[in-house]
Design a protein around this motif. Structure first.
Motif, short mmCIF file in Angstrom:
data_model
loop_
_atom_site.label_atom_id
_atom_site.label_comp_id
_atom_site.label_asym_id
_atom_site.label_seq_id
_atom_site.Cartn_x
_atom_site.Cartn_y
_atom_site.Cartn_z
N SER A 186 0.82 -1.21 0.00
CA SER A 186 0.00 0.00 0.00
C SER A 186 0.85 1.26 0.00
N ALA A 187 2.13 1.13 0.31
CA ALA A 187 3.02 2.29 0.30
C ALA A 187 3.73 2.46 -1.04
N LEU A 225 -5.07 4.51 -4.78
CA LEU A 225 -6.50 4.21 -4.67
C LEU A 225 -6.79 3.46 -3.38
N LEU A 226 -5.89 2.57 -3.02
CA LEU A 226 -6.05 1.83 -1.77
C LEU A 226 -6.03 2.79 -0.59
N ALA A 227 -5.15 3.77 -0.66
CA ALA A 227 -5.09 4.78 0.41
C ALA A 227 -6.38 5.58 0.48
N GLU A 228 -6.94 5.92 -0.69
CA GLU A 228 -8.21 6.65 -0.71
C GLU A 228 -9.34 5.79 -0.17
N ARG A 229 -9.34 4.51 -0.52
CA ARG A 229 -10.45 3.64 -0.14
C ARG A 229 -10.49 3.38 1.35
N TYR A 230 -9.31 3.33 2.00
CA TYR A 230 -9.27 2.98 3.42
C TYR A 230 -8.73 4.08 4.32
N GLU A 275 -6.34 5.81 6.69
CA GLU A 275 -5.23 5.38 7.54
C GLU A 275 -5.29 3.90 7.88
N ALA A 276 -6.42 3.24 7.60
CA ALA A 276 -6.58 1.84 8.00
C ALA A 276 -6.45 0.89 6.84
N ARG A 277 -5.68 1.27 5.82
CA ARG A 277 -5.57 0.42 4.63
C ARG A 277 -4.75 -0.84 4.93
N PRO A 278 -5.02 -1.92 4.19
CA PRO A 278 -4.23 -3.14 4.38
C PRO A 278 -2.77 -2.92 4.04
N ALA A 279 -1.92 -3.80 4.54
CA ALA A 279 -0.49 -3.65 4.31
C ALA A 279 -0.14 -3.85 2.85
N ASP A 280 -0.79 -4.81 2.19
CA ASP A 280 -0.52 -5.05 0.79
C ASP A 280 -1.67 -5.83 0.17
N LEU A 299 -11.24 -0.52 -7.25
CA LEU A 299 -10.88 0.38 -6.16
C LEU A 299 -11.24 1.82 -6.49
N ASN A 300 -11.29 2.14 -7.77
CA ASN A 300 -11.57 3.50 -8.21
C ASN A 300 -13.06 3.83 -8.27
#
Length: 284
Positions: free
Chosen positions: A6-7, A20-25, A27-32, A43-44
């Motif tokens: 996710s980074a 997109l993963l960062a937007e979807r979640y 601060e609580a996004r999955p690690a990968d 995701l978009n």
């Protein structure tokens, strides 16, 4: 298929799936996650409530229905149908019945997705066979599930064509009037609408954050121990989202309690059992 942190940056969609993963979640996004173009498109996803008046491509309805019919259907029963509404006056009528939401009038295409057991009933009559199973709640649930799977396939397809959409649950506010407007026979229930068109670039929609996976993902057995922290995190993430949109909005927790706390907040949908019966479903 690529495994993406996710980074990460510079994946298949440029800043792409990771951003997109960062937007979807938040601060609580999955690690990968695993990544490809389809996952990036999913995701978009965002709900579009502002459309330009541009004409849709020729055969877009047939294309979306082909995609919808490619979704899974229980036992291949295919107990769903869809009504395509393009006439402005007819869309205006349905908009008035569905919470008077103007984007229904604005969208060039409005699809009403139906749980449809009338086709099975007609088949039984043609073959002089009693189809008692259509009288049970299970069959209505089956039709709702089939219609939902089909509609989501259509949404994925339309977004791949550069179109946007928004689901309209308010079609269930006044289902008897909707059924009359669409000339639905007995054993057909309007589940939801879907407004479709080209998104207005002057009023862009954003990717709205979702609950942390800790709230919805359980392994082997249901475990509610992580729910309080997940909800607290999500309240904070969604509050930041609304502030970024320059909108005043209650916390997610307050929204849920307001939306489901009293029968009146269901806006007529608290009577769906009786209304379904009025539309021909015995619901045994």
């Amino acid at each position: 298929m690529t495994r993406v942190s996710s980074a990460a940056v510079g994946d298949e969609g440029g800043s792409g799936v990771a951003s997109l993963l960062a937007e979807r979640y938040g601060e609580a996004r999955p690690a990968d996650i695993l990544s490809n173009a389809v996952i990036g498109q999913l995701l978009n996803h965002r709900s579009v409530r502002a459309f330009v008046p541009d004409t849709l491509p020729e055969n877009v309805i047939e294309t979306l229905v082909a995609a919808a019919q490619s979704a899974s259907t229980s036992s291949n029963l295919q107990v769903w149908s869809v009504v395509a509404v393009e006439n402005p006056a007819h869309k205006a009528e349905l908009a008035a019945l569905a919470g008077d939401q103007d984007f229904i009038r604005q969208a060039p295409l409005f699809l009403v997705w139906l749980a449809d057991l009338s086709r099975v009933r007609a088949l039984g009559e043609a073959h002089e066979v009693t189809v008692e199973g259509t009288e049970f709640l299970e069959s209505l649930v089956l039709g709702v599930v089939d219609a939902t799977l089909a509609a989501q396939n259509a949404v994925v397809a339309l977004e791949s064509l550069g179109l946007g959409s928004v689901y309209v649950g308010a079609i269930r506010n006044r289902p008897l009037e909707v059924a009359e407007s669409l000339k639905l026979p007995p054993y057909v229930f309007p589940v939801f609408g879907l407004a479709i068109g080209y998104p207005d670039p002057q009023r862009p929609a954003s990717v709205k954050p979702r609950l942390p996976q800790a709230a919805v993902l359980h392994r082997e057995t249901y475990d509610a121990s992580r729910q309080p922290q997940a909800v607290e995190t999500y309240d904070r993430v969604l509050d930041a989202f609304w502030k970024g949109q320059a909108q005043e909005h209650p916390s997610w927790s307050q929204h849920v309690l307001s939306r489901l706390g009293r029968a009146q907040a269901l806006k007529g949908r608290d009577r769906l059992f009786a209304l379904a019966r009025a539309l021909g479903f015995p619901l045994r």
